[in-house]
Design a protein around this motif. Sequence first.
Motif, PDB file in Angstrom:
ATOM      1  N   TYR A  53      58.524  38.491  30.170  1.00 44.20           N
ATOM      2  CA  TYR A  53      57.486  38.362  29.146  1.00 44.20           C
ATOM      3  C   TYR A  53      56.292  37.565  29.678  1.00 44.20           C
ATOM      4  CZ  TYR A  53      55.040  37.229  24.875  1.00 44.20           C
ATOM      5  OH  TYR A  53      54.069  37.092  23.931  1.00 44.20           O
ATOM      6  N   GLY A  54      56.566  36.510  30.432  1.00 47.24           N
ATOM      7  CA  GLY A  54      55.482  35.715  30.993  1.00 47.24           C
ATOM      8  C   GLY A  54      54.622  36.521  31.948  1.00 47.24           C
ATOM      9  N   ARG A  55      55.251  37.356  32.779  1.00 47.54           N
ATOM     10  CA  ARG A  55      54.493  38.220  33.685  1.00 47.54           C
ATOM     11  C   ARG A  55      53.657  39.224  32.901  1.00 47.54           C
ATOM     12  NH1 ARG A  55      58.110  40.907  37.958  1.00 47.54           N
ATOM     13  NH2 ARG A  55      56.126  41.889  38.402  1.00 47.54           N
ATOM     14  N   HIS A  56      54.231  39.770  31.838  1.00 48.72           N
ATOM     15  CA  HIS A  56      53.517  40.739  31.001  1.00 48.72           C
ATOM     16  C   HIS A  56      52.270  40.107  30.388  1.00 48.72           C
ATOM     17  CE1 HIS A  56      52.769  43.851  28.026  1.00 48.72           C
ATOM     18  NE2 HIS A  56      52.853  42.937  27.081  1.00 48.72           N
ATOM     19  N   ARG A  57      52.428  38.899  29.833  1.00 53.67           N
ATOM     20  CA  ARG A  57      51.293  38.207  29.208  1.00 53.67           C
ATOM     21  C   ARG A  57      50.222  37.861  30.236  1.00 53.67           C
ATOM     22  NH1 ARG A  57      49.232  38.125  24.887  1.00 53.67           N
ATOM     23  NH2 ARG A  57      48.694  35.942  24.977  1.00 53.67           N
ATOM     24  N   ALA A  58      50.624  37.440  31.423  1.00 56.72           N
ATOM     25  CA  ALA A  58      49.662  37.101  32.469  1.00 56.72           C
ATOM     26  C   ALA A  58      48.870  38.334  32.894  1.00 56.72           C
ATOM     27  CB  ALA A  58      50.380  36.484  33.667  1.00 56.72           C
ATOM     28  N   LYS A  59      49.537  39.466  33.014  1.00 60.80           N
ATOM     29  CA  LYS A  59      48.840  40.701  33.373  1.00 60.80           C
ATOM     30  C   LYS A  59      47.863  41.121  32.278  1.00 60.80           C
ATOM     31  CE  LYS A  59      52.193  42.757  36.503  1.00 60.80           C
ATOM     32  NZ  LYS A  59      53.069  43.911  36.752  1.00 60.80           N
ATOM     33  N   GLU A  60      48.274  40.972  31.012  1.00 60.11           N
ATOM     34  CA  GLU A  60      47.376  41.311  29.899  1.00 60.11           C
ATOM     35  C   GLU A  60      46.133  40.426  29.921  1.00 60.11           C
ATOM     36  OE1 GLU A  60      49.253  40.999  26.114  1.00 60.11           O
ATOM     37  OE2 GLU A  60      50.072  43.028  26.206  1.00 60.11           O
ATOM     38  N   GLN A  61      46.314  39.141  30.144  1.00 59.73           N
ATOM     39  CA  GLN A  61      45.177  38.226  30.173  1.00 59.73           C
ATOM     40  C   GLN A  61      44.247  38.539  31.334  1.00 59.73           C
ATOM     41  OE1 GLN A  61      46.970  34.361  30.097  1.00 59.73           O
ATOM     42  NE2 GLN A  61      47.210  34.366  27.877  1.00 59.73           N
ATOM     43  N   ASP A  62      44.807  38.859  32.501  1.00 58.61           N
ATOM     44  CA  ASP A  62      43.981  39.240  33.641  1.00 58.61           C
ATOM     45  C   ASP A  62      43.203  40.511  33.340  1.00 58.61           C
ATOM     46  OD1 ASP A  62      44.750  37.071  35.152  1.00 58.61           O
ATOM     47  OD2 ASP A  62      46.242  38.186  36.328  1.00 58.61           O
ATOM     48  N   ARG A  63      43.860  41.475  32.716  1.00 59.97           N
ATOM     49  CA  ARG A  63      43.206  42.740  32.384  1.00 59.97           C
ATOM     50  C   ARG A  63      42.057  42.509  31.399  1.00 59.97           C
ATOM     51  NH1 ARG A  63      47.349  45.824  30.104  1.00 59.97           N
ATOM     52  NH2 ARG A  63      48.241  45.876  32.185  1.00 59.97           N
ATOM     53  N   GLN A  64      42.260  41.648  30.400  1.00 58.97           N
ATOM     54  CA  GLN A  64      41.214  41.354  29.425  1.00 58.97           C
ATOM     55  C   GLN A  64      40.040  40.643  30.084  1.00 58.97           C
ATOM     56  OE1 GLN A  64      43.099  39.222  26.260  1.00 58.97           O
ATOM     57  NE2 GLN A  64      43.971  41.055  25.337  1.00 58.97           N
ATOM     58  N   GLN A  65      40.310  39.735  31.009  1.00 60.03           N
ATOM     59  CA  GLN A  65      39.236  39.038  31.712  1.00 60.03           C
ATOM     60  C   GLN A  65      38.439  40.006  32.569  1.00 60.03           C
ATOM     61  OE1 GLN A  65      41.103  35.862  33.850  1.00 60.03           O
ATOM     62  NE2 GLN A  65      41.099  34.480  32.095  1.00 60.03           N
ATOM     63  N   GLN A  66      39.099  40.934  33.224  1.00 63.35           N
ATOM     64  CA  GLN A  66      38.406  41.909  34.057  1.00 63.35           C
ATOM     65  C   GLN A  66      37.556  42.833  33.207  1.00 63.35           C
ATOM     66  OE1 GLN A  66      41.447  43.829  36.345  1.00 63.35           O
ATOM     67  NE2 GLN A  66      41.647  42.120  37.783  1.00 63.35           N
ATOM     68  N   GLN A  67      38.046  43.251  32.059  1.00 64.75           N
ATOM     69  CA  GLN A  67      37.270  44.118  31.171  1.00 64.75           C
ATOM     70  C   GLN A  67      36.061  43.378  30.623  1.00 64.75           C
ATOM     71  OE1 GLN A  67      40.000  45.555  28.222  1.00 64.75           O
ATOM     72  NE2 GLN A  67      40.755  47.208  29.536  1.00 64.75           N
ATOM     73  N   GLY A  68      36.229  42.093  30.330  1.00 60.42           N
ATOM     74  CA  GLY A  68      35.109  41.291  29.834  1.00 60.42           C
ATOM     75  C   GLY A  68      34.026  41.142  30.881  1.00 60.42           C
ATOM     76  N   GLN A  69      34.397  41.005  32.138  1.00 58.22           N
ATOM     77  CA  GLN A  69      33.415  40.868  33.205  1.00 58.22           C
ATOM     78  C   GLN A  69      32.702  42.193  33.450  1.00 58.22           C
ATOM     79  OE1 GLN A  69      35.668  39.306  36.480  1.00 58.22           O
ATOM     80  NE2 GLN A  69      35.720  37.234  35.646  1.00 58.22           N
ATOM     81  N   VAL A  70      33.411  43.301  33.337  1.00 58.56           N
ATOM     82  CA  VAL A  70      32.803  44.615  33.548  1.00 58.56           C
ATOM     83  C   VAL A  70      31.811  44.913  32.431  1.00 58.56           C
ATOM     84  CG1 VAL A  70      33.284  47.103  33.576  1.00 58.56           C
ATOM     85  CG2 VAL A  70      34.731  45.534  34.879  1.00 58.56           C
TER      86      VAL A  70
END
Length: 76
Positions: A53-70
Motif C-alpha cells: 500500500y505504501g508503494r502504491h501511494r508513493a507512486k500515485e503521489q509521484d504521478r500527480q506531481q508529474q501531471q501538475g508539472q506538465v
Amino acid sequence: MKTMLALSVAAVALLSAPAAEAKGCIKGAIVGGVAGHYAGHHGVLGAAAGCLYGRHRAKEQDRQQQQGQVNGQGRT
C-alpha cells in the motif's frame, strides 16, 4: 521457527529490492506490521500489505506531481 523464517525472507526481500521501489514501503510496513500484530498476531502479513500500500501511494503521489508539472500547476 516460523517467525525466524518469515523474518529472514522479509529481510532478503527488502535488501534485494531496488531503492527506488522501496519508496513508501518502510513506513507502510511498520504501520501494517503493528496493525496486523494487534489484529490477531498477523504482523508479517500486515507488514507485507502495508509495504504494498505504501508503494502504491508513493507512486500515485509521484504521478500527480508529474501531471501538475506538465500542466503548469507545479508547486514551487
